[in-house]
Design a protein around this motif. Structure first.
Motif, short mmCIF file in Angstrom:
data_model
loop_
_atom_site.label_atom_id
_atom_site.label_comp_id
_atom_site.label_asym_id
_atom_site.label_seq_id
_atom_site.Cartn_x
_atom_site.Cartn_y
_atom_site.Cartn_z
N ARG A 1 2.19 2.43 -3.81
CA ARG A 1 1.20 3.11 -4.25
C ARG A 1 1.71 3.75 -5.80
NH1 ARG A 1 -4.29 1.68 -3.12
NH2 ARG A 1 -4.73 2.92 -4.81
N ARG A 2 1.82 4.02 -6.51
CA ARG A 2 1.87 4.67 -7.12
C ARG A 2 0.59 5.74 -8.11
NH1 ARG A 2 5.87 4.18 -10.44
NH2 ARG A 2 6.17 6.32 -11.14
N ASP A 3 -0.70 4.94 -7.60
CA ASP A 3 -1.52 5.16 -8.48
C ASP A 3 -2.54 6.39 -8.36
OD1 ASP A 3 -2.84 3.25 -7.02
OD2 ASP A 3 -3.18 2.34 -9.20
N HIS A 4 -2.59 6.53 -6.75
CA HIS A 4 -3.51 7.65 -5.88
C HIS A 4 -4.04 8.09 -6.95
CE1 HIS A 4 -4.75 10.38 -3.23
NE2 HIS A 4 -5.64 9.10 -3.08
N GLN A 5 -2.95 9.19 -7.82
CA GLN A 5 -3.44 10.51 -8.72
C GLN A 5 -4.19 10.11 -9.80
OE1 GLN A 5 -3.09 14.11 -7.92
NE2 GLN A 5 -2.85 14.46 -9.93
N HIS B 1 -3.70 7.18 2.73
CA HIS B 1 -2.67 7.50 1.79
C HIS B 1 -2.51 8.74 2.94
CE1 HIS B 1 -1.42 9.17 -2.07
NE2 HIS B 1 -1.76 10.35 -2.32
N THR C 1 -6.47 18.89 -6.53
CA THR C 1 -5.25 18.36 -5.98
C THR C 1 -4.42 18.79 -6.07
OG1 THR C 1 -4.13 18.36 -8.22
CG2 THR C 1 -5.16 15.73 -7.54
N VAL D 1 -10.22 5.58 -4.61
CA VAL D 1 -8.85 4.71 -4.79
C VAL D 1 -8.16 3.58 -4.12
CG1 VAL D 1 -7.83 6.93 -5.04
CG2 VAL D 1 -8.31 6.86 -2.40
N TYR E 1 -8.52 -1.87 -4.19
CA TYR E 1 -7.38 -2.84 -4.43
C TYR E 1 -7.91 -3.73 -2.86
CZ TYR E 1 -3.47 -0.84 -6.60
OH TYR E 1 -3.01 -0.68 -7.36
N GLN F 1 0.80 -1.00 -0.24
CA GLN F 1 -0.05 -0.09 -0.07
C GLN F 1 0.89 1.73 0.25
OE1 GLN F 1 -3.28 0.47 -0.83
NE2 GLN F 1 -2.95 2.46 0.45
#
Lengths: 312, 233
Positions: A67-71, A122, B49, A80, A84, A64
């Motif tokens: 992970r780099r896919d948040h954005q 996050h 963001t 988000v 997962y 977790q």
């Protein structure tokens, strides 16, 4: 549910491709390692040490954290967390089954709750922007991996370090923390530097590898020495356990350096590095697999020399 | 879209202070400015963001929501070991009506191949298709022409024009002024701390001339100084 299954299938296909790429022999080795690792945990659980099954939680937390896919998911307007939960549940299934088999409902409930909540974690955006920029800035520029690494993963390292110090009165706490600290600092080598930096730092591939390995070892030792001292202070009778974890940590640091340069391409990022490191480190937990990390380190050292030679 | 009294900062460093901007509906607006002036930060703020220090962003009189925006970032994220088709299928999760093969008529990418094997330009084109697949009313395109071949630049320009005619509102950045003057209805030059100079279509020739003169006179002296520092003493 549709999104959960979509991502489960997607990750399964990605893992299949990783395994296909490394070849049948390596793939079998990796799968064997996973099976033996799981069996080793089960052996401990069956002997009454049920808490060992909770090892799945820090493992999932590591996934977790990196992970780099948040954005990316935010850009798509997708949750988000949802993509997962199912993959984490599938990964944790053998451990949940162990808890179910021994009837430890509290650990089972804790694990299921953690799997539900973990994808929501996050933390970094809630911290002041410049806070982590200060971290590592005292280091010389030559140690750029650590300067960047501390800025990127500083939070996890600080939490782990403080947890280790606070819990050092318990016999197993510091060795476990040292294990995960070694994993965290080894991923500082995830990114390959531009080729100009290689020749600016060293005169030959061998020189570069020695320099990098020594730096990595020295800084890792500096970070972990207080925890080791605390553990020896509180539990001098278990000196051999902490010594063993220190050796694991040292080999892992060297391994991280030689692994990076064995695949070196300027500017490349090694996505699977942390998983590879975890697998190699896990070999230390299975007695007859002990020679493997050393063998892998030597093989990667030779490969690194070959890979780096054209750049010097 | 209205940006009203926008203030943005990183810690104590103020990036944009008091910016007001109106992007007319169904129009293409270009955003230019030197590196670090705050173009990407502004796009991130519009998307939500990057939190605003002060100000508000409105879309048709109401606060702008992320679900109204499709955002092409400068650097795109791709999961390792996925194919181009899988990437677009992920984007389809947000809009089931999108047709992957229909979209691919735009660039004819080898969607069966892993994205890891794509060139920089191919990745940009794939991400652009992903943004189109979302079918949102406002498009934020950060450097959509970076690393893309000439033919594809033309295709992207045609696509942007087509999207505008189809009712989309587009805000894009680029360092190549010609690409903006070709497709934009209005260009905004971000100067220091979000001070903005707006140019309408009729003023684009003046803008081009002004930019060339200013940048060349300023850059000439700086380049000479930098290279002099490399000369052996």
């Amino acid at each position: 549910m549709r999104i959960s299954f979509f991502f489960l299938k997607l990750h399964a296909r990605r893992w299949y491709r990783y395994l296909s790429e490394i070849g049948l022999v390596h793939a079998l080795f990796v799968l064997g390692l996973v099976v033996f690792g799981t069996y080793a945990v089960w052996a401990q659980v069956a002997q009454g040490r049920q808490y060992i099954a909770l090892i799945v939680l820090p493992l999932l937390h590591s996934l977790q954290y990196y992970r780099r896919d948040h954005q990316f998911l935010v850009l798509l307007g997708l949750s988000v967390a949802v993509p997962y939960r199912l993959p984490y549940l599938v990964l944790a299934l053998p451990f949940l089954a162990m808890m179910l088999a021994v009837g430890h409902w509290a650990y089972l409930a804790l694990s299921v709750a953690a799997i539900f909540l973990l994808p929501l974690l996050h933390m970094r955006p809630f911290l002041p922007h410049n806070w982590f920029l200060q971290l590592g800035s005292f280091l010389p520029y030559r140690l750029f991996e650590w300067r960047c690494g501390l800025r990127q993963y500083g939070l996890a390292i600080i939490i782990l370090w403080l947890a280790g110090a606070a819990l050092s009165v318990f016999p197993v706490a510091v060795p476990i923390v040292l294990f995960f600290l070694a994993l965290n600092t080894s991923v500082f080598q995830l990114m390959a530097e531009p080729k100009e930096m290689l020749t600016a730092m060293a005169s030959s591939p061998g020189h570069l590898l020695r320099l990098k390995a020594m730096d990595q070892l020295a800084l890792h030792a500096l970070l972990t020495a207080p925890l080791v001292a605390l553990d020896l202070w509180f539990h001098p009778q278990y000196w051999y356990i902490v010594l063993y974890v220190v050796v694991i940590g040292a080999v892992t640091q060297v391994q991280a350096v030689v692994y990076k340069y064995s695949l070196y391409r300027p500017g490349q990022r090694f996505e699977s590095d942390s998983v590879f490191q975890l697998l190699v480190m896990s070999s230390f937990l299975v007695p007859f697999l002990l020679p493997i990390p050393f063998w892998v380190a030597v093989a990667n050292y030779k490969k690194s020399i070959r890979q780096l030679t054209p750049y010097f | 879209m209205n940006l009203i009294d926008i203030h943005l900062s990183y810690g104590k460093e103020v990036v944009i202070s008091g910016l007001n901007l109106h992007v007319p509906p169904q129009s293409v607006m270009g955003l230019v400015g030197v590196n670090g002036v705050g173009k990407t930060t502004l796009l991130n703020a519009i998307f939500g963001t990057k939190p605003l220090t002060q100000g508000k962003i409105e879309w048709e009189g109401s606060p702008l929501q992320p679900r109204q925006i499709a955002f092409l970032e400068t650097e795109q994220f791709f999961y390792p070991k996925i194919t181009g088709r899988e990437y677009l299928e992920i984007c389809r999760l947000a809009n089931k009506k999108a047709d992957v093969d229909g979209l691919n008529a735009l660039f004819d990418l080898p969607l069966h191949k892993l994205v890891d094997t794509y060139s920089t330009g191919m990745k940009k084109k794939l991400a652009f298709m992903g943004v189109l697949a979302l079918d949102r009313p406002l498009l934020l395109l950060d450097e959509p022409f970076n690393g893309v071949d000439l033919e594809s630049v033309e295709r992207i320009k045609l696509a942007i024009n087509h999207l505008r005619l189809g009712g989309k509102t587009i805000l894009l950045t680029s360092h190549i002024l010609e690409t903006l003057t070709d497709i934009c209805d209005k260009i905004v030059v971000l100067v220091h701390r979000g001070r903005a100079e707006s140019y309408e279509k009729a003023q684009f020739a003046e803008l081009t001339q002004h930019m060339q003169q200013t940048l060349r006179s300023k850059a000439g002296a700086q380049v000479a100084k930098a290279l002099a520092s490399l000369a052996p003493s």
